[in-house]
Motif scaffolding. Structure first.
Motif, PDB file in Angstrom:
ATOM      1  N   UNK A  35      12.359  96.713 -58.603  1.00  0.00           N
ATOM      2  CA  UNK A  35      12.236  95.263 -58.479  1.00  0.00           C
ATOM      3  C   UNK A  35      12.613  94.760 -57.091  1.00  0.00           C
TER       4      UNK A  35
ATOM      5  N   UNK B  83       8.892  97.119 -54.430  1.00  0.00           N
ATOM      6  CA  UNK B  83       7.637  96.550 -54.889  1.00  0.00           C
ATOM      7  C   UNK B  83       6.501  96.846 -53.926  1.00  0.00           C
ATOM      8  N   UNK B  84       6.806  96.759 -52.632  1.00  0.00           N
ATOM      9  CA  UNK B  84       5.779  97.090 -51.645  1.00  0.00           C
ATOM     10  C   UNK B  84       5.349  98.540 -51.805  1.00  0.00           C
TER      11      UNK B  84
ATOM     12  N   UNK C   5      14.931  89.102 -45.578  1.00  0.00           N
ATOM     13  CA  UNK C   5      14.308  88.923 -46.869  1.00  0.00           C
ATOM     14  C   UNK C   5      14.634  87.495 -47.276  1.00  0.00           C
TER      15      UNK C   5
ATOM     16  N   UNK D  49       3.265  98.897 -54.857  1.00  0.00           N
ATOM     17  CA  UNK D  49       1.971  98.273 -54.584  1.00  0.00           C
ATOM     18  C   UNK D  49       1.072  99.220 -53.779  1.00  0.00           C
TER      19      UNK D  49
ATOM     20  N   UNK E 226       5.591  98.385 -41.622  1.00  0.00           N
ATOM     21  CA  UNK E 226       5.766  97.018 -42.114  1.00  0.00           C
ATOM     22  C   UNK E 226       7.244  96.765 -42.419  1.00  0.00           C
ATOM     23  N   UNK E 227       7.846  97.715 -43.090  1.00  0.00           N
ATOM     24  CA  UNK E 227       9.257  97.563 -43.441  1.00  0.00           C
ATOM     25  C   UNK E 227      10.123  97.644 -42.182  1.00  0.00           C
TER      26      UNK E 227
ATOM     27  N   UNK F   6      10.261  89.139 -45.352  1.00  0.00           N
ATOM     28  CA  UNK F   6       9.770  89.387 -46.711  1.00  0.00           C
ATOM     29  C   UNK F   6      10.075  88.166 -47.556  1.00  0.00           C
TER      30      UNK F   6
ATOM     31  N   UNK G 138      12.314  94.116 -53.116  1.00  0.00           N
ATOM     32  CA  UNK G 138      11.097  93.799 -52.358  1.00  0.00           C
ATOM     33  C   UNK G 138      10.462  95.066 -51.805  1.00  0.00           C
ATOM     34  N   UNK G 139      11.296  95.930 -51.237  1.00  0.00           N
ATOM     35  CA  UNK G 139      10.755  97.149 -50.633  1.00  0.00           C
ATOM     36  C   UNK G 139      10.162  98.051 -51.707  1.00  0.00           C
TER      37      UNK G 139
ATOM     38  N   UNK H 151       9.130  90.601 -38.917  1.00  0.00           N
ATOM     39  CA  UNK H 151       8.521  90.059 -40.126  1.00  0.00           C
ATOM     40  C   UNK H 151       9.580  89.629 -41.130  1.00  0.00           C
TER      41      UNK H 151
ATOM     42  N   UNK I 294      10.360  94.436 -40.477  1.00  0.00           N
ATOM     43  CA  UNK I 294      10.917  93.337 -41.248  1.00  0.00           C
ATOM     44  C   UNK I 294      12.418  93.247 -41.004  1.00  0.00           C
TER      45      UNK I 294
END
Lengths: 754, 570
Positions: A63, A68-69, A693, A72, A686-687, B45, A65-66, B43, A690
């Motif tokens: 659950x 989930x990515x 959050x 996905x 991408x992570x 989230x 965020x990471x 970025x 980032x």
């Protein structure tokens, strides 16, 4: 000392760490020997047996965020290609550690992003040289007629992934037996690794030992994978055509002449069986079924189209799997038409319908009184009143059923296939009037029946007219198995067929119900591999050859940029005016090396999982040895190819002994593999980029406005904390672990390896 | 029984900006937007924490829409930014950062709000008239006979959004696609007024970016079953089209409140279906060839239509209604009563197309200024970001068509403008002092605050610890690695300026951006050949940036001027 320690801690990127720990859970799924895992829900004591990355991620609670990515990305890969997910998951782990290591060494984030991205691009361009064209494989099919071809090959795999093929399956069965009675020793949902050394190691060891003693030399050379009897030269290699590399290959012309002229079709794969064995990756039983399905489909299409029709496309949407748990493995087979399980109460009905062509109606949705097509909104506020005192005799459902039966009788329909649910009451009534109703039929199956029988799918039974009814469907019992065996599956399997139907059912059976799902998954993986290979008309030399080429290519690039400096990498950065462009040369070797380490880890794990080696260290040494050879040779791709031909000429074949002629190549599919790499790196980058959050989307209610306020408080607190901290950029953002405590904006993420 | 509660008194706070909490929150907001700025921006989230989808972004529109802000001061700021973005798409982060910088800088000097506002406005006017003037040294006129500048503009926008996850090759591909899409929306025969067409972005997630493409006409997604059914029906020549916005699903949509009482034996559903079939009969007798419906068509009506060789496409969706009605010349039909023949339109042709796993009905209109951009990207989050970025780029191209100029990007416009303003107020302060009635010191302080806000905005492009230099001839932006030796031959260490127009070998001299150097006059009048040789320039949208500048200064003025916040607690 204290200072150094602080800096290291601040450079930890929480997102990347999460990625690598998530990815760690799927490590054992890499390669042909996949150890199954049990996932046990501690609350309701339910457990699932899984043996693929997709199922693993489905069962894990990702659950964050990471997480989930990650799921996905895996889901997207699986939905698009149905294969390559283990590669994706593993590389996500390997490259997130690589990116973290770069951060550790102080490489600016933007540079890690551009160098890694361009490094992978360069690899993808490089591996084109290991592509093998696949052409006209179905031209030979008429000569072979039966698919006995596979039988002869089924004993072995490509040497890089060399294991006696049966052990893979057998081991799994053993695992299952061993594990089942002692669930307590396994693990819980929060994700500790399932593989418990006491249970699994001994078998793997035995296996490894026998392999080791048997063929030490093969193992040494197995990296180069191909032991096919044919010679392999790739004339379309970009490598050979490139001018700047020409000094590395001393005599390109001679090279081509020597091998290319001798066996003109050697660098192609023209044989379906060879292709299938190469793509089976150790899963012969599934591939055998895929092969049979493809042959059946081919024959189907050929008889329909005649000989001069369009080239045959293997269409997996016209393959249907029917799982029958509880039956012995030997019942698995491939049949034309549609096989499904119906309740045993229809036995007499089937007997009566057998041996005669019957008429069929196809229903797109549910077949119930209350069903309305999608987009129809039922009005809730309509009330029916009785004006007279006469009560209706039947309930409205009975009226509806009578109506349905009338229509079926009128058009003489004996078979109804519905995509949705069917009213129980209707089934009963229909059975009485000798009509078979089957619900929950797959959409592709419906389509196949529509094409073959001429039926038109309708939403409501009332739409049926003569044009919608299909003809000539046959119903029989499947394989006329003794009923007592079939009974174990809570019903009986029947087969529906029409003349010329383009549908193949693959019946999958397994005595172990828990295995059913993974069996089905594995079948589809093999089917999509074959489908993509045929569609793209090319495959990669497999067994780790492409990954090895990537590894050595990156290694060479890293060494080159060390010696050549900045020239080699102009244009590797989006933003060429930034100072980053000028310091690219400084960091490039480091980043490329880290990226290469990811491949190294991949290859070591791959061959370690294949049980040829007792430790990952040993596997890693083996890779290192070959890597050095490849780099020393000047051109890794020619090194790989020359090792292939050495194997073929029989120098190293003593270990493989008399089986050599039958050891097939290992192949990999091209685009799905490359896309898996790209997806993995994209996710990592991408992570990596980032830094915070932000949790949003609170429902605007009274209670939550409190939390809205607290968002600002939160920010203020964060800011206050930042003011105390001396580190400017990294500490500011919650994804960097902060010494001062839990980052306020970041969600807590369950730690998988506590 | 309801109970009346006594009203609570309103809460009044004075000097809201002096509150520590507001300052801190403002500074975090600034931190968030600043860290997102530029091609190497970081970025964020965004997710709801409950398992909803995760959006990884550095777009101001996504950020501002999702940051739940309650304090009035922050609300003013975010609303102003959102308004700007909704009108201009681009330069949202620019505006937000500049506004925060201005507030912060001005607060530090502690002048009276009236003086600050007056002078800020004056400096803004100076900026705008300079940027619009012929002599402006950071504006390039756009020549529409070549694609070079437009491509650079699009590429700059794509490059500035790293969450799109594009490689260089993919950036080139998508830039070209966007430009083609834009060109397809320009009508061929233009009279006095050009009315631009519309481009529709069609999602195709999970595929490779390289597979993206643009097609003239409209793509309507449909199921495979529909697709297969359509294949055999094909009629040459143009088709008569009816377009429905009313639902043809056969339900009783608006029975209103209360209960409808129906006698036993009467079926309302059948009555509606009969009406639908009557409608179908009319369509058939009017020789309509193609019926499209925004919502659902009843299966029986579909069956009836297909029996009469009429193609029925349903569930078109509200987004496609306007372009559909535009290209076919139909008026969307909103009732099931009799249909006036004047509402029908026509299309040239149609065909079916398959991309990835999706099946499409491809409508080819007679006069096409509508096109469909089929956009692919590997992951959902990267696709969403790419979609917004493409929309921005298309909008920016439209704005550029209206006002054919672009500004130098990569921070060069900001540093150049700061140098210009510094020089102007230092050398010709008389007119300003006279007009605004302030002292020389006040002017100096505000100029410093204004210019350093612009400069630190440019400096926000740097996220990896580099330092910013500016050259003393053009006032462009140059970045250099931190801790470079102070006595150094800059021209060897630097290569190109931020926008890519200037080379370090042009015998320039440099100074650190934040160092106190003497004001200099940056060279104005961009030579024409510079624009011609523009091959790999970083460019910004002129209109959007100009408006962003105005919004930032005016919003900052507004916030600085606030002296009371009165909150109704009821």
């Amino acid at each position: 000392m204290v200072m150094a320690c602080r800096v290291i801690n601040k450079r930890r990127h929480m997102g990347l760490q999460q990625l690598s720990s998530f990815a760690e859970t799927g490590r054992t799924f890499l390669g042909p020997v996949k150890s199954s895992k049990f996932i046990i829900d501690e609350e309701c004591h339910e457990s699932v047996l899984i043996s693929s990355t997709v199922r693993l991620l489905e069962s894990l609670d990702l659950t964050s965020a990471v997480g989930q990515l990650l799921s996905e990305a895996v889901r997207a890969q699986n939905n698009t290609y149905r294969t390559g997910t283990s590669t994706l998951l593993f590389l996500v782990g390997a490259w997130s550690s690589a990116a973290e290591e770069c951060l550790h060494m102080g490489v600016p984030v933007s540079l890690i992003v551009s160098v890694m991205s361009e490094g992978l691009n360069s690899c993808i361009e490089e591996v084109v040289s290991l592509e093998v064209p696949v052409h006209h494989v179905f031209d030979h099919i008429d000569n072979t007629k039966t698919f006995s071809g596979l039988e002869t090959f089924s004993v072995s795999l490509g040497p890089f992934l060399q294991i006696p093929s049966d052990t893979g399956l057998m081991q799994k069965e053993h695992d299952l037996k061993d594990v089942a009675p002692q669930p307590l020793t396994i693990h819980n949902l929060s994700g500790r690794p399932v593989k418990s050394p006491q249970l699994f190691r001994p078998q793997a060891k035995v296996e490894a030992d026998t392999n080791m003693s048997q063929t030490p030399q093969t193992l040494k050379n197995s990296l180069l994978a191909d032991t096919c009897c044919r010679k392999s030269v790739l004339i379309h290699s970009r490598h050979l055509n490139r001018t700047d590399n020409s000094q590395q290959i001393s005599k390109p012309d001679g090279f081509l002449e020597q091998h290319g002229a001798a066996t003109p079709q050697a660098y192609r794969c023209n044989d379906l069986v060879e292709l299938e064995v190469g793509l089976s990756h150790g899963d012969d039983s599934s591939m055998k079924l895929v092969e049979a399905a493809a042959q059946l489909q081919y024959q189907n299409v050929r008889t329909q189209q005649g000989s001069c029709a369009m080239p045959f496309m293997f269409d997996i949407s016209r393959i249907f799997t029917c799982c029958l748990p509880g039956l012995p493995e030997s019942f698995s087979c491939v049949c034309p038409g549609y096989i499904t399980v119906v309740s045993t109460s229809s036995t007499t009905l089937i007997k009566e319908l057998q041996n005669q062509p019957i008429r069929v109606v196809l229903i797109e949705g549910d077949l119930t009184e209350n069903y309305r097509h999608l987009g129809f909104n039922k009005s809730a506020n309509i009330k029916t009143v009785l004006e007279s005192m006469k009560l209706p005799q039947d309930s409205s459902e009975e009226l509806w059923i009578n109506r349905v039966l009338e229509i079926l009788i009128k058009f003489n329909v004996n078979l109804i296939l519905a995509q949705g649910n069917v009213s129980e009451h209707l089934i009963e009534k229909c059975t009485h009037s000798k009509r078979l109703v089957i619900g929950s039929v797959n959409g592709n199956v419906m389509q196949a029946f529509a094409e073959a029988s001429g039926a038109v799918q309708v939403a409501y039974i009332t739409q049926v007219d003569e044009n919608c009814v299909g003809n000539g469907v046959c119903v029989t019992f499947w394989r006329s198995i003794p009923l007592d065996v079939v009974d174990t599956v809570d019903g009986m399997a029947i087969m529906l067929k029409t003349e010329g139907i383009n549908l193949v059912t693959v019946v999958l059976t397994s005595p172990v119900t828990a295995h059913m799902q993974s069996k089905e998954d594995r079948f589809w993986t093999c089917a999509s591999r074959l489908c993509y290979a045929l569609k793209e008309q090319k495959v990669f030399l497999g067994g780790g050859a492409v990954e090895f080429l990537c590894l050595s290519h990156l290694q060479i690039l890293a060494e080159q940029s060390l010696s050549k400096g900045n020239q080699a990498c102009s244009g590797w950065l989006h933003n060429t005016s930034s100072w980053l462009a000028s310091s690219l040369a400084l960091y490039r070797p480091t980043v490329l090396q880290c990226l290469a380490n990811g491949w190294h880890k991949y290859l070591s794990t791959l061959i370690y999982n294949t049980a040829n080696y007792s430790s990952e260290f040993e596997a890693s040494t083996f890779i290192q040895h070959h890597l050095q050879n490849a780099i020393d040779s000047g051109s890794p791709s020619s090194y790989i190819l020359s090792e292939y031909s050495k194997l073929n000429s029989g120098i190293f074949n003593s270990g493989i002994s008399n089986k050599l002629g039958q050891i097939p190549r290992v192949y990999d599919i091209v685009t799905p593999k490359i896309e898996a790499w790209r997806r993995a790196l994209d996710l990592v980058l991408l992570v990596l980029q980032t830094d915070s959050e932000i949790i949003t989307g609170l429902v605007h209610t009274e209670i939550n406005s409190q939390s809205l306020r607290s968002w600002e408080d939160c920010l203020s607190r964060l800011e206050l904390k930042l003011r105390d901290s001396s580190d400017t950029v990294l500490a500011r953002h919650p994804l960097f672990r902060n010494n001062a405590g839990e980052p306020p904006l970041a969600r807590k993420v369950a730690n998988f390896h506590s | 029984m309801s109970r009346l509660e006594a009203k609570k008194p309103s809460l009044c706070k004075s000097e809201p900006l002096t509150s520590e909490r507001v300052r801190a929150t403002l500074s975090v907001l600034k931190g968030i937007v600043t860290s997102c700025y530029g091609p190497s921006g970081r970025l964020k989230q965004l997710h709801n924490g409950l398992g909803g989808c995760v959006c990884t972004t550095s777009q101001s529109s996504a950020l501002l829409a999702n940051l739940s802000v309650t304090h009035p001061i922050l609300k003013i700021l975010t609303t102003a930014m959102q308004n700007h973005v909704s009108c201009f798409s681009d330069c949202g982060l620019f505006t937000a950062i500049l506004c925060c910088n201005l507030i912060e800088n001005v607060q530090r000097i502690g002048l009276t709000p009236t003086t600050v506002m007056k002078l800020n406005k004056h400096l803004l006017r100076l900026c705008i008239s300079y940027l619009k003037s012929e002599v402006c040294g950071c504006r390039i006129p756009v020549d529409f006979s070549s694609t070079q500048i437009l491509l650079c503009l699009v590429r700059s926008i794509l490059t500035s959004k790293p969450a799109c996850m594009l490689t260089r090759k993919e950036i080139d591909h998508v830039s070209a696609l966007i430009l083609r899409t834009f060109l397809l929306t320009i009508p061929e025969n233009t009279e006095d007024h050009i009315i631009l067409g519309k481009s529709i972005i069609v999602p195709l997630k999970g595929q490779r970016v390289i597979d993206s493409t643009v097609l003239p006409g409209i793509l309507i997604e449909m199921s495979e079953i529909q697709f297969v059914k359509l294949l055999p029906v094909k009629k040459p020549g143009s088709l008569k089209v009816a377009l429905f916005c009313a639902s043809l699903s056969g339900d009783l949509s608006d029975t209103g409140e209360g209960t409808v009482v129906v006698s036993y034996g009467v079926s309302l559903e059948n009555a509606v279906l009969d009406q639908l079939l009557n409608l179908g009969r009319q369509l058939v007798s009017d020789h309509v060839d193609l019926v499209m419906c925004q919502k659902v068509i009843h299966p029986s009506l579909k069956q009836f239509l297909s029996m009469h060789h009429v193609i029925a496409i349903d569930r078109v969706g509200v987004a496609l209604m306007e372009p559909l009605s535009k290209v076919t010349g139909t008026r969307p039909i909103g009732s099931l009563g009799s249909v006036s023949p004047s509402t029908y339109g026509s299309v040239k042709d149609w065909c079916t197309a398959k991309f990835g796993f999706k099946h499409f009905f491809h409508l080819i209109p007679n006069e096409a200024t509508v096109c469909s951009l089929l956009l692919c990207n590997r992951s959902d989050t990267a696709w969403d970001e790419l979609k917004v970025t493409c929309q921005t780029a298309l909008h920016v191209l439209q704005l550029t068509l209206k006002e054919p100029s672009v500004l130098l990007g990569g921070g060069c416009t900001e540093t150049h403008l700061a140098a210009y303003i510094r020089h102007k107020t230092c050398n010709e302060p008389e007119s300003i002092l006279k007009d605004e009635g302030c002292t020389q010191t006040e002017l100096q302080l505000i100029t410093e605050a204004f210019c350093s806000a612009l400069e630190s905005l440019a400096g926000s492009l740097e996220h990896d610890g580099g330092e910013i230099l500016t050259d003393l001839k053009y006032g462009h932006f140059w970045s250099v690695q931190a801790d470079s030796p102070s006595i150094v031959n800059w021209s060897n260490l630097l290569s190109r300026c931020g926008c890519g127009l200037r080379n370090s070998q042009e015998e320039l001299s440099w100074s650190f951006l934040r160092s106190t150097c003497h004001p200099f006059a940056p060279q104005t009048c961009l030579p024409h050949e510079a624009a011609g040789s523009a091959n790999n320039l970083t460019l910004d949208c002129f209109t959007a940036k100009l408006n962003g500048l105005q919004v930032a200064v005016e919003t900052a003025n507004l916030i600085l001027d606030l002296s009371y916040v009165i909150e109704d607690k009821n």
